[in-house]
Design an enzyme around this catalytic site. Structure first.
Site, PDB file in Angstrom:
ATOM      1  N   HIS A 161       0.970  -1.167   0.021  1.00 42.24           N
ATOM      2  CA  HIS A 161      -0.025  -0.050  -0.097  1.00 42.24           C
ATOM      3  C   HIS A 161       0.796   1.458   0.001  1.00 42.24           C
ATOM      4  O   HIS A 161       1.926   1.373   0.736  1.00 42.24           O
ATOM      5  CB  HIS A 161      -0.985   0.006   1.142  1.00 42.24           C
ATOM      6  CG  HIS A 161      -1.873   0.946   1.069  1.00 42.24           C
ATOM      7  ND1 HIS A 161      -1.576   2.301   1.514  1.00 42.24           N
ATOM      8  CD2 HIS A 161      -3.210   0.939   0.575  1.00 42.24           C
ATOM      9  CE1 HIS A 161      -2.847   3.123   0.978  1.00 42.24           C
ATOM     10  NE2 HIS A 161      -3.948   2.189   0.843  1.00 42.24           N
ATOM     11  N   GLU A 163      -3.943   1.898  -7.322  1.00 42.51           N
ATOM     12  CA  GLU A 163      -4.323   2.941  -6.530  1.00 42.51           C
ATOM     13  C   GLU A 163      -3.433   4.107  -6.615  1.00 42.51           C
ATOM     14  O   GLU A 163      -2.398   4.321  -5.929  1.00 42.51           O
ATOM     15  CB  GLU A 163      -4.274   2.749  -5.103  1.00 42.51           C
ATOM     16  CG  GLU A 163      -4.959   1.433  -4.545  1.00 42.51           C
ATOM     17  CD  GLU A 163      -5.303   1.453  -3.211  1.00 42.51           C
ATOM     18  OE1 GLU A 163      -6.685   1.515  -2.821  1.00 42.51           O
ATOM     19  OE2 GLU A 163      -4.449   1.312  -2.313  1.00 42.51           O
TER      20      GLU A 163
HETATM   21  P1  PGA Z   1      -9.788   6.250  -0.389  1.00 42.53           P
HETATM   22  O1  PGA Z   1      -8.396   5.155   0.209  1.00 42.53           O
HETATM   23  O2  PGA Z   1     -10.895   5.060  -0.726  1.00 42.53           O
HETATM   24  O3  PGA Z   1      -9.716   6.773   1.278  1.00 42.53           O
HETATM   25  O4  PGA Z   1      -9.187   7.070  -1.270  1.00 42.53           O
HETATM   26  C1  PGA Z   1      -8.337   3.955  -0.593  1.00 42.53           C
HETATM   27  C2  PGA Z   1      -6.931   3.319  -0.349  1.00 42.53           C
HETATM   28  O5  PGA Z   1      -5.879   3.847   0.227  1.00 42.53           O
HETATM   29  O6  PGA Z   1      -6.952   1.843  -0.221  1.00 42.53           O
END
Ligand code: PGA
Length: 238
Positions: A95, A164
């Site tokens: 992440h 992401e």
């Molecule tokens: P968010 O976070 O939906 O608050 O943008 C997503 C993530 O970090 O997995």
């Protein structure tokens, strides 16, 4: 079937996670009782102190992080032994908050990946570029994303990748449908059959259109999943 995952990050306590899970189980069971087809694969990633036994019928509990060890002297970390106690076999690796804030390197992500791969874990592996990289253009972005696969075995059958973009995480504004479609199209060429999720400001209002993009097999949701009503709405709209 889509994959819907919720990352609690540093939110919720053991008590509130428990209440969340009970309500989620009720919500899905009720939907199924009304014979509404509900085939999504759901995973929740609560904080480590709120890990719950994996005993729910309609979703799986995973861990946000673990150290690549059975046990040992790694202050502040948990290893395999602690995960096994809860029946946890699903792990988030890579992440951007761990890469950026906790300074986890690509080689450390790969080391974790290898350790938990050997144990057959389901691995949600995250990649994503910063705003600065995005501004350098598509080629720079794709090159950067490619570098985040260094040391990662893409033939591993229990792998799920989550794209992401860092600039969309927690901002309230997701990447545009065109941006998601473009990056997913490129990533899919590399990933083949590996499920590919999108994450970054997914919420009840945009989940349906994001899931309808070709090459999006699911979503990884942060902030909009922390309230049970909002998460149920996301499921409702999926
Ligand atoms: P968010 O976070 O939906 O608050 O943008 C997503 C993530 O970090 O997995």
């Amino acid at each position: 079937m889509k994959i819907i995952a919720s990352n609690f990050k540093t939110n919720h306590t053991r008590k509130s996670t428990s209440a969340f899970c009970e309500e989620l189980e009720r919500f899905i069971t009720q939907k199924q009782a009304k014979s509404q087809p509900f085939a999504h694969q759901i995973t929740l990633f609560p904080p480590q102190s709120a890990l719950l036994e994996n005993r729910f019928d309609s979703f799986t509990i995973g861990a946000q992080n673990a150290y690549p060890t059975k046990n040992g002297s790694y202050t502040g970390e948990i290893g395999l032994e602690q995960l096994v106690e809860f029946g946890i076999q699903t792990l988030l690796i890579g992440h951007s908050e761990r890469r950026e804030i906790l300074k986890e390197s690509q080689s450390f992500c790969a080391e974790k990946f290898e350790f938990f791969k050997q144990l057959g874990f389901h691995i949600y592996y995250c990649i994503g570029e910063s705003q600065a990289t995005k501004q350098q253009g598509l080629n720079a972005t794709l090159e950067f994303l490619e570098s985040q696969f260094c040391g990662i075995d893409l033939a591993y059958p229990n792998l799920i990748v989550a794209y992401e973009p860092i600039w969309a995480i927690g901002s309230g504004v997701s990447a545009s449908l065109e941006e998601i479609a473009q990056i997913h199209m490129h990533l899919k060429k590399k990933l083949g059959k590996i499920p590919l999720l999108y994450g970054g400001s997914v919420k009840p209002q945009n989940v349906r259109e994001i899931l309808s993009i070709s090459g999006v097999d699911g979503v990884l949701v942060g902030s909009a999943s922390w309230e049970i009503s909002s998460f149920c709405q996301i499921l409702e709209n999926s």
